[in-house]
Design an enzyme around this catalytic site. Sequence first.
Site, short mmCIF file in Angstrom:
data_model
loop_
_atom_site.label_atom_id
_atom_site.label_comp_id
_atom_site.label_asym_id
_atom_site.label_seq_id
_atom_site.Cartn_x
_atom_site.Cartn_y
_atom_site.Cartn_z
N ARG A 160 0.81 -1.22 0.00
CA ARG A 160 0.00 0.00 0.00
C ARG A 160 0.85 1.28 0.00
O ARG A 160 0.33 2.37 -0.21
CB ARG A 160 -0.96 -0.01 1.20
CG ARG A 160 -2.17 -0.90 0.97
CD ARG A 160 -3.04 -0.98 2.20
NE ARG A 160 -2.42 -1.80 3.24
CZ ARG A 160 -2.85 -1.85 4.50
NH1 ARG A 160 -3.87 -1.09 4.88
NH2 ARG A 160 -2.26 -2.63 5.38
N SER B 133 36.02 40.71 1.03
CA SER B 133 34.83 40.24 0.33
C SER B 133 35.14 39.70 -1.05
O SER B 133 36.08 40.14 -1.71
CB SER B 133 33.83 41.39 0.18
OG SER B 133 33.40 41.80 1.46
N ARG C 261 44.61 40.26 -7.54
CA ARG C 261 43.57 40.72 -8.47
C ARG C 261 44.24 41.70 -9.41
O ARG C 261 45.35 42.17 -9.15
CB ARG C 261 42.44 41.40 -7.70
CG ARG C 261 42.91 42.64 -6.97
CD ARG C 261 41.85 43.22 -6.05
NE ARG C 261 42.32 44.47 -5.49
CZ ARG C 261 42.01 44.93 -4.29
NH1 ARG C 261 41.23 44.23 -3.50
NH2 ARG C 261 42.47 46.07 -3.87
CA CA Z 1 -0.42 -4.16 9.10
#
Ligand code: CA
Length: 456
Positions: free
Chosen positions: A15, A394, A429
Amino acid sequence: MPTSVILLAAGQGSRMKSDLPKVLHRLAGAPLIAHALDSARGLDPERIVVVTGVGAEQVDAALAEIDPDIRVVRQPEQRGTGDAARVALSELADATGDGTEGDVVVLYGDTPFIRPETLESMLAARAAGAAVVILGFEAAEPGAYGRLVLDDMGDLAAIVEAREATEDQLAIRLCNCGVVVADAALLPGLLAEIRDDNAKGEFYLTDIVALARKRGLTAKAIICDEAETLGVNRRADLAAAEAAFQTRARAEAMANGVTLTDPATVWFSHDTHIGRDTAIGPNVFLGPGVTVETGVEILAFCHLEGCHVSRGSRIGPFARLRPGAELAEHTHVGNFVEIKNAIVDEGAKINHLAYVGDAHVGARTNIGAGTIFCNYDGVFKHHTEVGTDVFIGSNSALVAPVSIGDGAMVAAGSTITADVAPGALAVARGPQVSKPGLALRLMSRLRALKSAKAGR
Ligand code: CA
Ligand code: UD1
């Protein structure tokens, strides 16, 4: 007297409409069967035998991960609960002295909430002389449950399955939840007598009650609350079990001194630990393996899993702590920060938009907004070591493996590929170039171009 546990988990669970065996569906972050095993372990049993069948390979593998000492036995065909229990006997023999000593407790793998205290009271009824003890409950809707038929003394006379029950018996509200405690010496004999000449053509474990009574033995029913017997058969039951678990976990957390601003939106796992005076805002999800110490503030919309947060820290809003995130005392982790497999020492701050993975961040260090620890080269993961009192500007990228020494600084926007010495400032950078007046000239040329186009 030794106690042994048989955990039945061979059923199909059709089920659920799932390719995953039912007992592996998760409740509060752990497979259903792990919850049933917790109930069993509460008794400190000599041995636990799990009966598997449908999807056995998957279930066996999951069990080996949970506890390698658990014995697993295969039920080749699902011929009923009685057959399943019989299959388990072979694995019990040496724990119960060839089935002559102590008690056997039968539990279901899909019934997660049975409390050890309840099992203890069943064992007490056994010790007081009952050969078989059944756990019953007053069902709101008795439906397909087996009915407990009591005699004039209030002892258990029989369990009648719904399909076999007479109209009078169907009116009984007292039902069997499935948990059985039986005398280990008698169980093999009782199981051997069970027949399958019934509506389902199965061997009903429940028949041992009437069989024991026929031998002049006593059977008793211990009654528990229906909520404790909740079994999972369908997805809706799983959701109901989850809701029940969460309701209890939230209440327990608050009872232990945790503030929940909006309890209904905070989600706990089976193993969550939260210290007192910790405050948790709305919409926080705590996955498996989370420990939060005292006096921590977890702001709204955080997702934590497999992590440890120490005293006095502040997390979020919108923070994500993944497995292996270890935060020391008084750390700050802010919005849109993800931390994975990283130790963050006392007082460090990672406040905005960062990824910190496979790393160690030293005490009082500040990781700037938008910093990314580049831990993965496409094949391997590498470690990043950041010392104490470091300042990472940052939008920096730290390409692992790399280390930043104590007291060093990294300029904003740097891509760091080589180690930075203690106390050094690293700038990685493009240098800034400035052309006087060029912006104005460029802009007027672009505007002229635009009006020329519009005129055409
Ligand atoms: Ca059952
Ligand atoms: C069983 C009880 C019923 C009780 C109900 C509670 C019997 C005959 N009936 O009915 O009295 O009210 O549970 O939920 O025992 N299993 C196996 N092998 C099998 C059959 C089942 O391992 O061959 C396992 C299943 O995986 C499940 C448990 O046993 O965990 C119960 O089986 P299920 O078929 O659901 O029993 P019910 O018919 O619901």
